[in-house]
Scaffold this active site. Sequence first.
Site, PDB file in Angstrom:
ATOM      1  CG  ASN A  42      -1.955   1.076   1.207  1.00 62.64           C
ATOM      2  OD1 ASN A  42      -1.842   2.053   0.467  1.00 62.64           O
ATOM      3  ND2 ASN A  42      -2.967   0.938   2.028  1.00 62.64           N
ATOM      4  NE  ARG A 132      -6.080   2.321  -0.810  1.00 64.94           N
ATOM      5  CZ  ARG A 132      -6.003   3.550  -0.304  1.00 64.94           C
ATOM      6  NH1 ARG A 132      -4.853   4.026   0.122  1.00 64.94           N
ATOM      7  NH2 ARG A 132      -7.076   4.312  -0.240  1.00 64.94           N
ATOM      8  CG  HIS A 221     -12.952   4.501   2.051  1.00 67.45           C
ATOM      9  ND1 HIS A 221     -13.598   5.600   2.585  1.00 67.45           N
ATOM     10  CD2 HIS A 221     -11.635   4.715   2.254  1.00 67.45           C
ATOM     11  CE1 HIS A 221     -12.714   6.439   3.089  1.00 67.45           C
ATOM     12  NE2 HIS A 221     -11.511   5.923   2.901  1.00 67.45           N
ATOM     13  CG  ASN A 252      -7.350  11.829   8.598  1.00 68.24           C
ATOM     14  OD1 ASN A 252      -7.739  12.648   9.431  1.00 68.24           O
ATOM     15  ND2 ASN A 252      -6.586  12.167   7.586  1.00 68.24           N
ATOM     16  NE  ARG A 282      -9.649  13.492   2.260  1.00 70.64           N
ATOM     17  CZ  ARG A 282      -9.625  12.190   2.000  1.00 70.64           C
ATOM     18  NH1 ARG A 282     -10.490  11.659   1.155  1.00 70.64           N
ATOM     19  NH2 ARG A 282      -8.743  11.414   2.584  1.00 70.64           N
ATOM     20  N   GLY A 373     -14.784   4.342  13.528  1.00 70.09           N
ATOM     21  CA  GLY A 373     -15.953   3.476  13.604  1.00 70.09           C
ATOM     22  C   GLY A 373     -15.776   2.306  14.536  1.00 70.09           C
ATOM     23  CD  GLU A 374     -12.063  -1.358  12.886  1.00 71.20           C
ATOM     24  OE1 GLU A 374     -11.139  -1.718  13.663  1.00 71.20           O
ATOM     25  OE2 GLU A 374     -11.972  -1.420  11.653  1.00 71.20           O
ATOM     26  CD  GLU A 425      -8.481  -0.240   3.254  1.00 65.63           C
ATOM     27  OE1 GLU A 425      -8.835   0.361   2.232  1.00 65.63           O
ATOM     28  OE2 GLU A 425      -7.835   0.296   4.181  1.00 65.63           O
TER      29      GLU A 425
END
Length: 439
Positions: A42, A132, A221, A252, A282, A373-374, A425
């Site tokens: 990545n 990726r 994503h 992020n 953003r 989220g986790e 991922e």
Amino acid sequence: MGDRDAALHAALAPGLTRLSRRGGGRSLTYDGCMTQAVLVLNVGSSSIKYQLLELDPDDHDTDDGQRLATGLVDRIGGGEEGTLTHKRPDAKPYEVTSTFEDHAHALSAILAAFRDAGPDLDAIKLTAVGHRVVHGGTEFTRATVLDDAVLDRIRQLNPLAPLHNPPNITGIEVARKAFPDVPQVAVFDTAFHQTLPEAAHTYAVPQAWREQYAVRRYGFHGTSQQYVSRRAAAFLGRPITDTNLIVLHLGNGASVSAIEGGRSVDTSMGLTPLEGLVMGTRSGDLDPAIPAYLGRVAGLDAEAVDDALNRQSGLLGLAGSNDLRDVKRAAAAGDPSARLAIDVYCHRIRKYVGAYYAVLGRVDAIVFTAGVGENDPRTRGLSLAGLERLGIAVDAARNESEEGGERFVSPAGAEVAVLVIPTDEEIEIARQSLAAVSS
């Protein structure tokens, strides 16, 4: 050998010892199954994250395999001293500090770390190297084995992702030199969203923009959301083809997708990763007339506005930090800007959940994933507050529990499950790489 190739070869030479061999994808044994090894890269603009994984090639849906090594090289190309950290499950971390001049130098250091700290890549015999790639446009709808022609087509997509695709391409070029006989596979963030119906991906803009300049919604994503949606369906004990989900990838960078029967049917990010939810730096959604307005009243050109919306907005613009943990601490200390930032952040999520509930018609689960989220129960609770009439609720005790892994945070018997499903991922890239090579 051209000057550029010669330079790459020279940079990689220290790490290439014994690696230029025919990749036979020799099977290993893991947990009683025959497995194959994939190196996942990545590559960012100033970093390389990597994992060496073993997977069962006959189980592309549920096998999470075994991590043989993980690592990170940071501060590449900036003239600053960076660090390579190489980890194995059964050993102390291996670290190297150096000024990594470019990605070729960094990958040479990674190969040297495998040689010095293991595992031995020559003994393992890689089946594939998975990369990726952020933007695949409309052409790349699945993981694709790389050759010169494919790489040229990816380069043509650089205008759609000028900050992301060029570093991804650099990583591919360097890895092809390092592993000339191992299949290389590109896995695209946008590919999962190529199932969006026309009404969802089409912007109401002039036809010339859409046809000549490929202006449309692409979404991002996708690799994470594809992995998480499959895991969520399995956790619920339902076939993915009969499961409707709203997946919230909150890090992020943040996005939300409506997933119907395993297919993405709407997603918050658009032509670029700027649209949608409030993110670290953003803005997410805003009135499209704002850039022109700022040009008139503040003298800001398009490039300055674009830079501000991508790098100076979001939580950073609202509260002075792009890290939600810092914003939460400031809010707890009474900072009104931080409190407003959290309210705006969660309001945007709640609005999208309601919109995507309408798109899907029936929702089996809301799924939280990625760093925020986790790990942030407060954000999960605030984001779904007030949605009880839709069958959506969060159980306070479950939500605040320090239990990790895949879990419910909704009350028992809730009409709509609320889940936390950790994303991975790298596993998804490795799995898709094996599938691409085998096909």
